[in-house]
Design a protein around this motif. Sequence first.
Motif, PDB file in Angstrom:
ATOM      1  N   GLU A 220       0.826  -1.214   0.000  1.00  0.00           N
ATOM      2  CA  GLU A 220       0.000   0.000   0.000  1.00  0.00           C
ATOM      3  C   GLU A 220       0.858   1.260   0.000  1.00  0.00           C
ATOM      4  N   ASP A 221       2.115   1.131   0.486  1.00  0.00           N
ATOM      5  CA  ASP A 221       3.034   2.262   0.432  1.00  0.00           C
ATOM      6  C   ASP A 221       3.351   2.646  -1.010  1.00  0.00           C
TER       7      ASP A 221
ATOM      8  N   GLY B 180       0.563   4.840  -2.132  1.00  0.00           N
ATOM      9  CA  GLY B 180       0.708   6.170  -1.533  1.00  0.00           C
ATOM     10  C   GLY B 180       1.805   6.978  -2.203  1.00  0.00           C
TER      11      GLY B 180
ATOM     12  N   LEU C  47      -6.583  10.841  -1.099  1.00  0.00           N
ATOM     13  CA  LEU C  47      -6.645  10.309   0.264  1.00  0.00           C
ATOM     14  C   LEU C  47      -5.510   9.343   0.552  1.00  0.00           C
ATOM     15  N   HIS C  48      -4.989   8.707  -0.489  1.00  0.00           N
ATOM     16  CA  HIS C  48      -3.894   7.753  -0.293  1.00  0.00           C
ATOM     17  C   HIS C  48      -2.628   8.460   0.194  1.00  0.00           C
TER      18      HIS C  48
ATOM     19  N   PHE D  72      -2.675  10.907   2.452  1.00  0.00           N
ATOM     20  CA  PHE D  72      -2.895  10.994   3.896  1.00  0.00           C
ATOM     21  C   PHE D  72      -2.620   9.648   4.563  1.00  0.00           C
ATOM     22  N   TRP D  73      -3.122   8.564   3.993  1.00  0.00           N
ATOM     23  CA  TRP D  73      -2.911   7.229   4.578  1.00  0.00           C
ATOM     24  C   TRP D  73      -1.441   6.822   4.522  1.00  0.00           C
ATOM     25  N   TYR D  74      -0.733   7.272   3.480  1.00  0.00           N
ATOM     26  CA  TYR D  74       0.694   6.958   3.337  1.00  0.00           C
ATOM     27  C   TYR D  74       1.494   7.537   4.501  1.00  0.00           C
TER      28      TYR D  74
ATOM     29  N   LYS E  36       0.273   8.496   7.381  1.00  0.00           N
ATOM     30  CA  LYS E  36      -0.233   7.923   8.624  1.00  0.00           C
ATOM     31  C   LYS E  36       0.440   6.588   8.916  1.00  0.00           C
ATOM     32  N   ARG E  37       0.652   5.761   7.892  1.00  0.00           N
ATOM     33  CA  ARG E  37       1.296   4.449   8.064  1.00  0.00           C
ATOM     34  C   ARG E  37       2.794   4.579   8.331  1.00  0.00           C
TER      35      ARG E  37
END
Length: 775
Positions: A85-86, A89, A279-280, A282-284, A286-287
């Motif tokens: 998923e990185d 992102g 949004l990816h 932001f999630w990148y 965050k992880r």
Amino acid sequence: MEGSVDNDKKKNEGKGGMWALQQKFDQPMDEEASKLKNMYTERNCSWMMLVRLSFQSLGVVYGDLGTSPLYVFYNTFPKGINDTEDVVGALSLIIYSLTLVPLIKYVFIVCRANDNGQGGTFALYSLLCRHAKIKMIPNQHRTDEKLTTYSRTPIHEHSFAAKTKRWLEAHALNKNALLVLVLLGTCMVIGDGILTPAISVLSASGGIKVNHPWMKNEFIVAIAVLILVGLFCVQHHGPDKVGWLFAPVVLLWFILIGGVGVYNILKHDMTVLRAFCPLHIFWYFKRRGKHGWTSLGGIMLSITGTEALFADLAHFPLSAIQLAFTTVVFPCLLLAYCGQAAYLMNNKEQVYDAFYRSIPESIYWPMYIVATLAAIVASQASISATFSIINQACALGCFPRVKVVHTSRKFLGQIYVPDINWVLMILCILVTTGFQNQSQIGNAYGTAVVIVMLVTTFLMILIMILVWNCSWFLVFIMTFLSLVVECTYFSAVVIKVDQGAWVPLAIAAVFLLIMYVWHYGTVKRYEFEMQSRISMAWILNLGPSLGLVRVPGIGLVYTELASGVPRIFSHFITNLPAIHSVVVLVCVKSLPVYTVPEDERFLVRRIGPKNYHMFRCVARYGYKDQKRDDEFEKKILDSVFLFAKLESLLDGSSDSDDYSLYNQETIHSDLNDTFSSVVDITVLSNESVSDLGTSPAHMEHMEMDEIDFLTRCRDAGVVHILGNTIIKARRDSGIYNKICIDYLYAFLRKICRQHSVIFNVPHESLLNVGQVVFV
């Protein structure tokens, strides 16, 4: 206007007869500048020419930006990928970085802030110099504003722009800070010219290890060095020829990386396209937390080459660059990054060679060859940008005089600077052999690029206020969005100073010192010339013979002053027993414009009474113009002869012995069209001469007396008198001034090109007059 006239009258009140004498015999050339203005414009490109230039721009402008897929994912994940998923992102960050910075900010906003087609930090600075008196060398005059290329936007007296203008002009500190900012951006562009070839060629050459893992890294570095040497050796052919050689390669490169991207998306993972959702991002973060922030140094490499795009604007029209970017470059880059991300979703352990691993095996070797050639083109883009910005710096007095070769007669912006070319080659080879890996060079490269972008943003703030007259709200929005993106990237690369980021800082420090010292010495020398000018009273007191024997011939005395008699002239006539029958004070002046039309280049007027036979000729050049001219002497003399014809024409129309060529507005307005060019003078009819109140025969006799005298003097010989002025610091100067003037500036002056070489003065006609001055 009435208020300004009243103010001028008040300023002139109380000035004595010396001032009046100076104004009568040595006035600024307002009238001459008005007569020469000719509404110069460049021709617009046809559609066929636009397509051709768009194609050619691929080979000069977009190579750097186009080869970024070679090393972006490797530098983003130097320690490997833990979560697929990185990848999504990181891809999302790349997509929106490409959209916000190269596409929106540069191609459609910053590139519109060009100076009549010229890009780069110095072009922005020259544009600002025309809208505010911020130029450190105070040689600007209202006559310069009458040039047709001296375009500027009027500023309302009570507007936000007027307040900003007054703030900039109020203190020398503000002007100095702006100059240092511009020089810093220039130095970082030079750093790009060193780091781009290093990382591009080394990354492309490294692809050979995919099929030959046993090959040592030293061998790959040797291949990269050989390619770099060959690249710098062909620079003398110029961007025009090199562009046609490389443009097909770059077009093929974009088609291939776009096609391979589509292949990988369809074969490996189409779900990576969800990265278009922001949004990816932001999630990148965050992880990954801190690691996500530091990875921005690698993400930023996807937009490297953007500043070179702006600096290379001088080589091609803006419309050609916009067409090439929107139709070819941008879509192909998006497909290439999406394809690599799709491949990494299933092969995350191969991130170190993601580009070459994702290529289908059947086209691996053709792709390797094209990638190597594309890397060479990437280097060409940054090298051309460096040449352009060095040329602008030389013209504006911020870099030592170097040889500039114009390689194309069609496009004046296409140049080659031999001295800089070899310096770039040596430094580039040192960087390549010193680091030997992409990661550290990538850190250095990212630092240089983001600093240039920050400098451009700060200059754009002033451009939007002073030139575009934007409201403070639009300026705030533009500044806020730009600084949020660029400061975030800067914070990610600045912490890697010990990992290679120190290289562009060290290079910039050296070049910044050279440029600032040269500019400082140039300003000091000009200020001394201004303060030590000879009064007209002293010249008039010498009489028509100037206190010497007047020998046949014409003496061209070179000076930096556009008004007043230079001190070097008194030094000359004090130490020699004779002087030429005709003396022409020649001032070669660089203006903050991209070019001065040939018809408006030379201004001529007479100094003192007619029997003194003294003239002034001001030759005006823009930073794009070629100063080295084989016919420079001929053009000066032709201008003097033309002036004599015009003066005889006006003298014959007046019954007064005190008639002034520059104060009779009615005569000038009636003959405005007559004085516009040489062609108009040659077709002047006898009837038009008779209308002026004198017979054609009498007019011809008066004209021929002056022309015959000038012709005889020209036939007797022309001598170029150059002042070899050596400046030294005064004994009571501070240590800073002594180091700058006595050591650094003196060294730079010894190694730079002489004025006689730049003006193409024949050695047998050259006379150097030396003097030492203390500043």
